[in-house]
Write a protein that holds these residues in place. Structure first.
Motif, PDB file in Angstrom:
ATOM      1  N   PHE A 206       0.812  -1.212   0.000  1.00 29.94           N
ATOM      2  CA  PHE A 206       0.000   0.000   0.000  1.00 29.94           C
ATOM      3  C   PHE A 206       0.850   1.270   0.000  1.00 29.94           C
ATOM      4  CE2 PHE A 206      -3.306  -2.835   2.119  1.00 29.94           C
ATOM      5  CZ  PHE A 206      -3.967  -3.038   0.925  1.00 29.94           C
ATOM      6  N   LYS A 207       2.042   1.213   0.560  1.00 33.34           N
ATOM      7  CA  LYS A 207       2.898   2.398   0.542  1.00 33.34           C
ATOM      8  C   LYS A 207       3.294   2.756  -0.884  1.00 33.34           C
ATOM      9  CE  LYS A 207       4.808   1.828   5.197  1.00 33.34           C
ATOM     10  NZ  LYS A 207       6.037   1.670   6.004  1.00 33.34           N
ATOM     11  N   ARG A 208       3.499   1.756  -1.725  1.00 28.09           N
ATOM     12  CA  ARG A 208       3.840   2.027  -3.118  1.00 28.09           C
ATOM     13  C   ARG A 208       2.645   2.619  -3.863  1.00 28.09           C
ATOM     14  NH1 ARG A 208       3.661  -1.055  -7.836  1.00 28.09           N
ATOM     15  NH2 ARG A 208       2.886  -2.849  -6.656  1.00 28.09           N
ATOM     16  N   TYR A 209       1.447   2.085  -3.573  1.00 29.62           N
ATOM     17  CA  TYR A 209       0.251   2.630  -4.227  1.00 29.62           C
ATOM     18  C   TYR A 209      -0.080   4.029  -3.723  1.00 29.62           C
ATOM     19  CZ  TYR A 209      -1.096  -1.621  -6.684  1.00 29.62           C
ATOM     20  OH  TYR A 209      -1.132  -2.686  -7.552  1.00 29.62           O
ATOM     21  N   ALA A 210       0.292   4.348  -2.483  1.00 28.12           N
ATOM     22  CA  ALA A 210      -0.003   5.679  -1.940  1.00 28.12           C
ATOM     23  C   ALA A 210       0.693   6.779  -2.722  1.00 28.12           C
ATOM     24  CB  ALA A 210       0.400   5.736  -0.468  1.00 28.12           C
ATOM     25  N   ALA A 214      -3.971   8.134  -8.414  1.00 25.84           N
ATOM     26  CA  ALA A 214      -5.023   7.695  -9.343  1.00 25.84           C
ATOM     27  C   ALA A 214      -5.256   6.188  -9.219  1.00 25.84           C
ATOM     28  CB  ALA A 214      -4.647   8.063 -10.771  1.00 25.84           C
ATOM     29  N   LEU A 215      -4.167   5.419  -9.198  1.00 29.17           N
ATOM     30  CA  LEU A 215      -4.306   3.974  -9.034  1.00 29.17           C
ATOM     31  C   LEU A 215      -4.826   3.619  -7.651  1.00 29.17           C
ATOM     32  CD1 LEU A 215      -1.059   2.636 -10.793  1.00 29.17           C
ATOM     33  CD2 LEU A 215      -3.383   2.731 -11.690  1.00 29.17           C
ATOM     34  N   ALA A 216      -4.388   4.369  -6.648  1.00 28.68           N
ATOM     35  CA  ALA A 216      -4.823   4.076  -5.276  1.00 28.68           C
ATOM     36  C   ALA A 216      -6.326   4.276  -5.118  1.00 28.68           C
ATOM     37  CB  ALA A 216      -4.059   4.953  -4.295  1.00 28.68           C
ATOM     38  N   LYS A 217      -6.873   5.301  -5.769  1.00 31.05           N
ATOM     39  CA  LYS A 217      -8.311   5.565  -5.618  1.00 31.05           C
ATOM     40  C   LYS A 217      -9.153   4.457  -6.252  1.00 31.05           C
ATOM     41  CE  LYS A 217      -8.111  10.591  -5.122  1.00 31.05           C
ATOM     42  NZ  LYS A 217      -8.530  11.902  -5.651  1.00 31.05           N
ATOM     43  N   VAL A 218      -8.758   4.027  -7.449  1.00 28.60           N
ATOM     44  CA  VAL A 218      -9.540   2.975  -8.087  1.00 28.60           C
ATOM     45  C   VAL A 218      -9.360   1.651  -7.349  1.00 28.60           C
ATOM     46  CG1 VAL A 218      -7.770   2.233  -9.758  1.00 28.60           C
ATOM     47  CG2 VAL A 218     -10.188   2.023 -10.317  1.00 28.60           C
ATOM     48  N   LEU A 219      -8.169   1.431  -6.771  1.00 29.26           N
ATOM     49  CA  LEU A 219      -7.955   0.214  -5.989  1.00 29.26           C
ATOM     50  C   LEU A 219      -8.782   0.221  -4.709  1.00 29.26           C
ATOM     51  CD1 LEU A 219      -6.475  -2.434  -5.440  1.00 29.26           C
ATOM     52  CD2 LEU A 219      -4.590  -1.107  -4.446  1.00 29.26           C
ATOM     53  N   LEU A 220      -8.905   1.382  -4.066  1.00 31.96           N
ATOM     54  CA  LEU A 220      -9.706   1.440  -2.844  1.00 31.96           C
ATOM     55  C   LEU A 220     -11.176   1.163  -3.137  1.00 31.96           C
ATOM     56  CD1 LEU A 220      -9.380   3.535   0.219  1.00 31.96           C
ATOM     57  CD2 LEU A 220     -11.548   3.744  -0.981  1.00 31.96           C
ATOM     58  N   ASN A 221     -11.693   1.744  -4.211  1.00 27.78           N
ATOM     59  CA  ASN A 221     -13.083   1.460  -4.578  1.00 27.78           C
ATOM     60  C   ASN A 221     -13.279  -0.018  -4.892  1.00 27.78           C
ATOM     61  OD1 ASN A 221     -14.211   4.028  -4.290  1.00 27.78           O
ATOM     62  ND2 ASN A 221     -13.459   4.671  -6.301  1.00 27.78           N
ATOM     63  N   PHE A 222     -12.253  -0.622  -5.509  1.00 32.70           N
ATOM     64  CA  PHE A 222     -12.320  -2.051  -5.802  1.00 32.70           C
ATOM     65  C   PHE A 222     -12.380  -2.869  -4.514  1.00 32.70           C
ATOM     66  CE2 PHE A 222      -9.942  -6.022  -6.249  1.00 32.70           C
ATOM     67  CZ  PHE A 222     -10.724  -6.673  -7.181  1.00 32.70           C
ATOM     68  N   GLU A 239      -2.682   4.889   4.585  1.00 35.63           N
ATOM     69  CA  GLU A 239      -1.393   5.183   3.963  1.00 35.63           C
ATOM     70  C   GLU A 239      -1.498   6.363   3.002  1.00 35.63           C
ATOM     71  OE1 GLU A 239       1.525   4.050   4.573  1.00 35.63           O
ATOM     72  OE2 GLU A 239       1.018   2.442   5.968  1.00 35.63           O
ATOM     73  N   CYS A 240      -2.576   6.416   2.259  1.00 36.72           N
ATOM     74  CA  CYS A 240      -2.728   7.484   1.272  1.00 36.72           C
ATOM     75  C   CYS A 240      -2.960   8.835   1.928  1.00 36.72           C
ATOM     76  CB  CYS A 240      -3.879   7.154   0.317  1.00 36.72           C
ATOM     77  SG  CYS A 240      -3.527   5.771  -0.784  1.00 36.72           S
ATOM     78  N   THR A 241      -3.766   8.866   2.977  1.00 36.11           N
ATOM     79  CA  THR A 241      -4.000  10.158   3.642  1.00 36.11           C
ATOM     80  C   THR A 241      -2.749  10.635   4.362  1.00 36.11           C
ATOM     81  OG1 THR A 241      -5.573  11.341   5.033  1.00 36.11           O
ATOM     82  CG2 THR A 241      -4.839   9.234   5.849  1.00 36.11           C
ATOM     83  N   LYS A 242      -1.905   9.692   4.765  1.00 39.93           N
ATOM     84  CA  LYS A 242      -0.621  10.076   5.347  1.00 39.93           C
ATOM     85  C   LYS A 242       0.296  10.657   4.271  1.00 39.93           C
ATOM     86  CE  LYS A 242       1.050   7.055   8.132  1.00 39.93           C
ATOM     87  NZ  LYS A 242       1.751   5.832   8.611  1.00 39.93           N
ATOM     88  N   ALA A 243       0.215  10.087   3.050  1.00 39.16           N
ATOM     89  CA  ALA A 243       1.066  10.567   1.960  1.00 39.16           C
ATOM     90  C   ALA A 243       0.703  11.986   1.527  1.00 39.16           C
ATOM     91  CB  ALA A 243       0.970   9.613   0.775  1.00 39.16           C
ATOM     92  N   VAL A 244      -0.555  12.379   1.688  1.00 35.36           N
ATOM     93  CA  VAL A 244      -0.975  13.737   1.306  1.00 35.36           C
ATOM     94  C   VAL A 244      -1.044  14.660   2.512  1.00 35.36           C
ATOM     95  CG1 VAL A 244      -2.239  12.928  -0.715  1.00 35.36           C
ATOM     96  CG2 VAL A 244      -3.424  13.085   1.476  1.00 35.36           C
TER      97      VAL A 244
END
Length: 538
Positions: A206-210, A214-222, A239-244
């Motif tokens: 998940f750290k790589r996807y963060a 764009a890929l992280a958002k579609v993966l989360l919905n999936f 992980e993503c909210t930490k990255a932003v």
């Protein structure tokens, strides 16, 4: 002949253009046109040639997610697992007007005159008046955690209609499990032959996807909508909210959704509130109100709807939320005003039209109800429930020539879930016309279709009393009491029958049950007074 050749030539030319088109662009075109299976198949072919093609991966992931997407802003029904495993502390004796499960307590004596009561409008198992529109979240009997709710739900679960199983079955034939609206057995695979070829959830970094939003958002919905894996979705969103640097409202909202799926409502409330501080969005307000409704705080949910409707004037979903809460709290006049406001912005809203028509019908205004039901028919809506309501409205509006035609159409469209109610209403019309033999046969047919149709058993008992069949009437009343303990009529009718038979003690017990369900029922109060005088004189 020439025109046929021209059409064939155009189709052939279109086929040649399709073959010449880049497969990725063709897959994206299929996705935009909501032809998800075709888009997914094309993306799968590209991934077979280039397994690391991010664009093809994105298209396939989004196609599979969108094909399983549902409107999750609606309050869903609670399953057996939620009833047994819900550890949220909810007051068993809430203050008047603060709970969805004691709606009648919110009314003053003056308001009770205008509001719906069991005497003039049917009530659901939770004590709420039946609305004109079936929506999720109103089918459960009472608040999870109460012994009555758990016992009733477990009894329903143990009487499943599927052979060799004790699990209740959904309308699609799938067993209802925990979060049954989200869990779709056998439909969560990405590739039918080998689902792990596309995404192995447990091995995702998940750290790589963060770093790739764009890929992280579609993966989360999936993960949320296709895999129904809220725990992994929560991990990715964190992980993503930490990255932003915790500045993106969208990721906070997704964390709130994941918490909600996991049953952590207070944590979900905090995330949705934080998301709204960063960016006010309609969907986030709907989710926050949904959390409060799950926590049995309708007043807080109504405040959220009202505050958000001021910021987004004319948004129908927010106005509908206000009307639904008024309906659930048995405040019918305010609910009608709210539904009328919905129609001011959306004149074709089916739910608002149906609920207003239903209220007019039970307020002894069948002519007005008929106008609204005809409006639904003009909009192209054709269901057995609508034709049934049209038949009843025509009957009480004294338009007898249309009544039979409407019920015939209702029977033609009805399935096993609705046919018993249609026959029951035909029996009601037959009673009003004085044809008791026809009414008796209608109630018998309704019971043969639905052996747990309590209203038919109750009316059948009344007809048995008229035929001087006391034993048959008593059996019918007891059966109705067993299948619908929230109805006061079977208890009162049984009490009257036992009083006439001289069984005063059992009659007193039944009339107490009737008053527990409907404390203001005058006939039950009168019978109880007579029995009190009798026992006092013994």
């Amino acid at each position: 002949m020439a025109s046929g050749e021209a059409v064939a030539a155009a189709m052939m030319q279109q086929h040649q253009h399709t073959q010449m088109m880049d497969p990725l662009w063709l897959a994206m075109s299929k996705l935009r046109r909501r032809r998800y299976d075709e888009g997914s198949a094309l993306a799968s072919q590209l991934l077979a040639l280039r397994p690391r093609d991010q664009a093809a991966w994105y298209v396939k992931c989004k196609a599979l997610t969108d094909s399983a997407l549902v409107d999750d802003t609606e309050l869903e029904d609670e399953g057996v697992a939620e009833l047994l495993l819900d550890d949220n502390a909810i007051s068993t004796l809430p203050r008047p007007g603060t709970s969805l499960h004691r709606p009648a307590t919110a009314l003053t004596p003056a308001e009770k005159v205008a509001a719906s009561t069991p005497a003039n409008r049917p009530m659901s198992s939770s004590g709420r008046p039946l609305t004109g529109f079936s929506r999720p979240g109103t089918a459960s009997a009472s608040r999870p955690g109460t012994s009555a709710a758990v016992q009733q739900t477990l009894q329903t679960a143990l009487s499943g209609s599927r052979p060799a199983t004790s699990r209740p079955v959904s309308c699609a034939g799938r067993p209802v499990t925990a979060s049954g609206r989200y869990v779709r057995l056998g439909t969560a695979s990405l590739i039918p032959d080998n689902p792990s070829d596309f995404v192995t959830v447990n091995n995702l970094d998940f750290k790589r996807y963060a770093k790739r939003q764009a890929l992280a958002k579609v993966l989360l919905n999936f993960l949320l909508h296709r895999e129904n894996n809220a725990a992994k979705a929560l991990e990715l969103a964190a992980e993503c909210t930490k990255a932003v640097e915790f500045k993106d409202w969208w990721w906070k909202a997704q964390i709130g959704k994941s918490y909600y799926r996991l049953g952590l409502y207070r944590e979900a409330e905090a995330q949705f509130s934080s998301s709204l501080r960063d960016q006010e969005m309609i969907e986030t307000y709907l989710w926050l109100a949904k959390v409060y409704l799950r926590l049995d705080q309708p007043n807080r949910a109504r405040e959220v709807y009202q505050n958000s409707s001021e910021k987004f004037p004319g948004e129908v979903s927010l106005l509908l939320g206000i009307a639904r809460i008024y309906d659930a709290l048995n405040e019918s006049p305010k609910a009608v005003q709210a539904y009328q406001r919905v129609l001011h912005f959306d004149s074709s809203n089916v739910e608002a039209i149906a609920c207003i028509a239903n209220t007019h019908f039970y307020n002894n205004q069948p002519e007005l109800a008929l106008r609204y039901y005809r409006r639904l028919l003009q909009m192209g809506l054709e269901t057995p429930e609508l034709w049934n309501n049209l038949g009843l409205s025509c009957y009480y509006a004294q338009q007898y020539d249309m009544t039979l035609h409407c019920f015939v159409r209702a029977l033609a469209l009805a399935d096993d879930d609705t046919m018993a109610d249609v026959w029951y209403n035909i029996g009601q019309v037959a009673v009003g016309l004085g044809d008791l033999k026809l009414a008796y046969r209608c109630y018998k047919i309704a019971i043969s279709i639905d052996p747990r149709h309590a209203e038919s058993f109750n009316n059948l008992g009344v007809l048995e009393v008229r035929e001087a069949n006391a034993e048959g009437a008593r059996s019918s009343f007891l059966t109705a009491q067993q299948y619908a303990p929230y109805l006061h009529d079977p208890f009162y009718n049984g009490a009257v029958l036992l009083y006439k038979l001289g069984d005063f003690q059992e009659s007193y017990r039944m009339v107490q049950n009737a008053l527990r369900i409907f404390p203001d029922h005058q006939d039950s109060l009168e019978l109880k007074r007579i029995l009190d005088d009798h026992f006092a004189g013994v």
